[in-house]
Design an enzyme around this catalytic site. Structure first.
Site, mmCIF file in Angstrom:
data_model
loop_
_atom_site.group_PDB
_atom_site.id
_atom_site.type_symbol
_atom_site.label_atom_id
_atom_site.label_comp_id
_atom_site.label_asym_id
_atom_site.label_seq_id
_atom_site.Cartn_x
_atom_site.Cartn_y
_atom_site.Cartn_z
ATOM 1 N N THR A 15 0.818 -1.214 0.000
ATOM 2 C CA THR A 15 0.000 0.000 0.000
ATOM 3 C C THR A 15 0.852 1.265 0.000
ATOM 4 O O THR A 15 2.044 1.229 0.281
ATOM 5 C CB THR A 15 -0.923 0.032 1.247
ATOM 6 N N ASP A 16 0.179 2.383 -0.295
ATOM 7 C CA ASP A 16 0.846 3.675 -0.245
ATOM 8 C C ASP A 16 0.560 4.338 1.109
ATOM 9 O O ASP A 16 0.018 3.704 2.011
ATOM 10 C CB ASP A 16 0.407 4.555 -1.429
ATOM 11 N N GLN A 17 0.870 5.603 1.248
ATOM 12 C CA GLN A 17 0.691 6.296 2.531
ATOM 13 C C GLN A 17 -0.772 6.438 2.936
ATOM 14 O O GLN A 17 -1.066 6.688 4.090
ATOM 15 C CB GLN A 17 1.341 7.678 2.475
#
Length: 132
Positions: A15-17
């Protein structure tokens, strides 16, 4: 049966932030689905490669509808669409635990002789599976 399902839990590293699955991480989910579709039909991708045959992707289309998020349990659905000459096609989708459609995809793969680097007809045992 022309369809197979697997489940995948989204890992933090995918996942990203914003805790949303990075778009490039859907491709491995779909690959796991195709490999398990083959295994479910009695075809080991590892054995296929050991016999000198590979199945590279020559075309893929992915449509992102809704995001998958960290720790979601995803269902990857792989559907055999067709096989003609040297090509095999799959339609795929990913759904979340609420059965919401998140992503759809279409893949075209080609049977290739690894040593020659050229497209080949699939072995008869694979044709038998596709035609059953």
């Amino acid at each position: 049966m022309k369809e197979h399902q697997i489940q995948v839990r989204v890992r933090y590293s995918e996942t990203d932030q914003m805790s949303v699955v990075y778009h490039g991480n859907y491709v491995p989910y779909f690959e796991m689905g195709r490999v398990e579709w083959l295994r479910n039909k009695g075809i080991s991708y590892k054995s296929l490669e050991e016999s000198g045959i590979a199945l590279p992707i020559v075309s893929m289309t992915i449509n992102y509808k809704k995001p998958a998020r960290y720790d979601d349990l995803l269902t990857v659905i792989t559907k055999f669409k067709s096989q003609s000459s040297v090509k095999i096609e799959f339609d795929c989708e990913i759904r979340n635990e609420n059965d919401e459609l998140l992503t759809t995809a279409h893949f075209i793969l080609v049977f290739v002789d690894v040593k020659l680097g050229k497209a080949i007809l699939p072995p008869q045992y694979i044709l038998d599976v596709m035609n059953s």
